[in-house]
Motif scaffolding. Structure first.
Motif, mmCIF file in Angstrom:
data_model
loop_
_atom_site.group_PDB
_atom_site.id
_atom_site.type_symbol
_atom_site.label_atom_id
_atom_site.label_comp_id
_atom_site.label_asym_id
_atom_site.label_seq_id
_atom_site.Cartn_x
_atom_site.Cartn_y
_atom_site.Cartn_z
ATOM 1 N N GLY A 1 -9.545 2.683 -8.796
ATOM 2 C CA GLY A 1 -9.719 1.280 -9.151
ATOM 3 C C GLY A 1 -8.586 0.884 -10.068
ATOM 4 O O GLY A 1 -7.972 1.732 -10.724
ATOM 5 N N ASP A 2 -8.257 -0.427 -10.136
ATOM 6 C CA ASP A 2 -7.181 -0.855 -11.018
ATOM 7 C C ASP A 2 -7.421 -2.253 -11.556
ATOM 8 O O ASP A 2 -8.365 -2.947 -11.151
ATOM 9 C CB ASP A 2 -5.811 -0.739 -10.337
ATOM 10 N N SER A 3 -6.555 -2.663 -12.476
ATOM 11 C CA SER A 3 -6.703 -3.940 -13.169
ATOM 12 C C SER A 3 -6.379 -5.143 -12.296
ATOM 13 O O SER A 3 -6.579 -6.287 -12.715
ATOM 14 C CB SER A 3 -5.792 -3.955 -14.410
ATOM 15 N N MET A 4 -5.894 -4.916 -11.075
ATOM 16 C CA MET A 4 -5.671 -6.013 -10.144
ATOM 17 C C MET A 4 -6.921 -6.318 -9.319
ATOM 18 O O MET A 4 -6.927 -7.223 -8.501
ATOM 19 C CB MET A 4 -4.504 -5.676 -9.210
ATOM 20 N N GLY A 5 -7.947 -5.499 -9.528
ATOM 21 C CA GLY A 5 -9.187 -5.690 -8.791
ATOM 22 C C GLY A 5 -9.319 -4.820 -7.557
ATOM 23 O O GLY A 5 -10.307 -4.898 -6.837
ATOM 24 N N ASN A 6 -8.313 -3.992 -7.297
ATOM 25 C CA ASN A 6 -8.385 -3.080 -6.161
ATOM 26 C C ASN A 6 -9.329 -1.923 -6.476
ATOM 27 O O ASN A 6 -9.364 -1.424 -7.599
ATOM 28 C CB ASN A 6 -7.002 -2.486 -5.855
ATOM 29 N N LYS A 7 -10.091 -1.501 -5.500
ATOM 30 C CA LYS A 7 -10.895 -0.298 -5.646
ATOM 31 C C LYS A 7 -11.247 0.228 -4.262
ATOM 32 O O LYS A 7 -11.268 -0.527 -3.280
ATOM 33 C CB LYS A 7 -12.166 -0.572 -6.457
ATOM 34 N N GLY A 8 -11.475 1.504 -4.198
ATOM 35 C CA GLY A 8 -11.797 2.111 -2.915
ATOM 36 C C GLY A 8 -11.678 3.617 -2.971
ATOM 37 O O GLY A 8 -11.689 4.219 -4.044
ATOM 38 N N VAL A 9 -11.528 4.213 -1.801
ATOM 39 C CA VAL A 9 -11.450 5.670 -1.686
ATOM 40 C C VAL A 9 -10.320 6.018 -0.728
ATOM 41 O O VAL A 9 -10.198 5.418 0.348
ATOM 42 C CB VAL A 9 -12.774 6.265 -1.149
ATOM 43 N N ASP B 1 -2.606 0.774 0.183
ATOM 44 C CA ASP B 1 -3.576 1.787 0.564
ATOM 45 C C ASP B 1 -3.293 2.123 2.022
ATOM 46 O O ASP B 1 -3.601 1.331 2.916
ATOM 47 C CB ASP B 1 -4.987 1.217 0.384
ATOM 48 N N ILE B 2 -2.669 3.271 2.284
ATOM 49 C CA ILE B 2 -2.248 3.622 3.645
ATOM 50 C C ILE B 2 -3.213 4.635 4.227
ATOM 51 O O ILE B 2 -3.318 5.769 3.739
ATOM 52 C CB ILE B 2 -0.811 4.198 3.646
ATOM 53 N N LYS B 3 -3.948 4.223 5.253
ATOM 54 C CA LYS B 3 -4.933 5.099 5.873
ATOM 55 C C LYS B 3 -4.278 6.060 6.866
ATOM 56 O O LYS B 3 -3.213 5.789 7.414
ATOM 57 C CB LYS B 3 -6.007 4.258 6.582
ATOM 58 N N ARG B 4 -4.958 7.146 7.094
ATOM 59 C CA ARG B 4 -4.438 8.214 7.945
ATOM 60 C C ARG B 4 -3.975 7.691 9.305
ATOM 61 O O ARG B 4 -2.907 8.067 9.795
ATOM 62 C CB ARG B 4 -5.522 9.278 8.137
ATOM 63 N N ASP B 5 -4.772 6.798 9.916
ATOM 64 C CA ASP B 5 -4.431 6.339 11.267
ATOM 65 C C ASP B 5 -3.255 5.358 11.294
ATOM 66 O O ASP B 5 -2.779 4.978 12.361
ATOM 67 C CB ASP B 5 -5.650 5.737 11.964
#
Length: 287
Positions: free
Chosen positions: A79-87, A138-142
């Motif tokens: 998560g970050d101060s720009m509001g991004n969050k995820g896994v 955020d770069i996903k595997r696919d």
């Protein structure tokens, strides 16, 4: 005739503890900035013991750099101060440009067997871009092309190119390349490199020969830094070898570095930490 890069230096990663108590292996860092420009640090956080990584990296600031996190086992909640969050999970990459300042956290989570695996690379930003707006990818595997060459060598292209195949990360100031390469036993990988760029290879599986002239065999957990040249030639003799091949354009500027902030002068460092203390560190608006 193309000049094959010779090995300049071999480094073996060393154990250290970071964050809230994460046991990892540091490949290079603070004392080697002159060697690896534009790269500042490379950490290997592979582990099969959750007690050695679950404490993670709670909220902390960055300014003046980019952090690149590549996961191969388990996952990392962020998560970050720009509001991004995820896994980000196995095969995913987080490419974060801190620029003028960002506050974030990264919390590793193992797979069902308790394995956690990944690498974090810090790349410097030139003076002209240190205070740029933060951005996050955020770069996903696919999204990452995986190319199999005629001789069976496989390459995952996070950034850079193999033939007509290009990685998803573009428009980066230091013109980086970040490849995950697997060379089967008895095969060879030949890759063109840009003259004047810093090129390094970090072995993450098996053993390979990274400089035939010097008979330089490098094992899992070790890195080679190359001299200048037009290409790298890596071969696997008796066993398969897997490595990260990373390159970038040197910045050739003064480095003032303390903790998670990297600037050009001590005065800029003092300003950054003073702003962090008084609440004016963040220059961006939360998305």
């Amino acid at each position: 005739m193309k000049q094959t890069r010779a090995i300049k230096k071999i480094i073996h990663s060393k154990p250290t503890i970071e964050g809230a108590g994460v046991h990892l292996n540091r490949v290079f860092g603070f004392h080697e900035t002159h060697l690896f420009d534009p790269f500042l640090l490379l950490d290997d956080f592979r582990s099969d013991d959750p007690s050695r990584y679950l404490a993670g990296f709670p909220w902390h600031p960055h300014r003046g750099i980019e952090t690149i996190t590549y996961v191969i086992d388990g996952s990392v909640e962020h998560g970050d101060s720009m509001g991004n969050k995820g896994v980000i999970s196995a095969g995913d990459t987080q490419w974060m440009t801190a620029g003028s300042g960002i506050v974030h956290q990264e919390m590793p989570q193992g797979d069902p067997a308790g394995r956690m695996g990944g690498f974090q690379l810090w790349a410097n930003l030139p003076k002209t871009h240190k205070m740029m707006d933060p951005r996050y990818r955020d770069i996903k595997r696919d999204q990452v092309p995986e190319v199999t060459l005629e001789n069976g060598v496989t390459v995952r292209i996070i950034c850079g190119a193999i033939g007509k195949h290009h990685g998803p990360v573009k428009d980066i100031v230091i013109e980086p390349e970040y490849l995950d390469v697997t060379v089967p036993a008895g095969k060879e990988f030949v890759h063109d490199t840009r003259r004047g760029h810093t090129v390094l290879a970090y072995v993450i599986g098996g053993t390979g020969e990274f400089d035939k002239e010097k008979n330089a065999t490098i094992r899992n957990g070790s890195l080679c830094l190359y001299e200048d040249g037009d290409q790298c030639v890596i071969s696997a003799e008796k066993e398969q070898v897997r490595f990260l091949l990373i390159s970038g354009k040197p910045i050739n500027e003064p480095v003032a570095w303390y903790g998670p902030i990297v600037m050009n002068t001590e005065e800029e460092l003092e300003t950054a930490f003073e702003e962090y203390r008084n609440g004016t560190f963040l220059k961006h608006q939360k998305q």
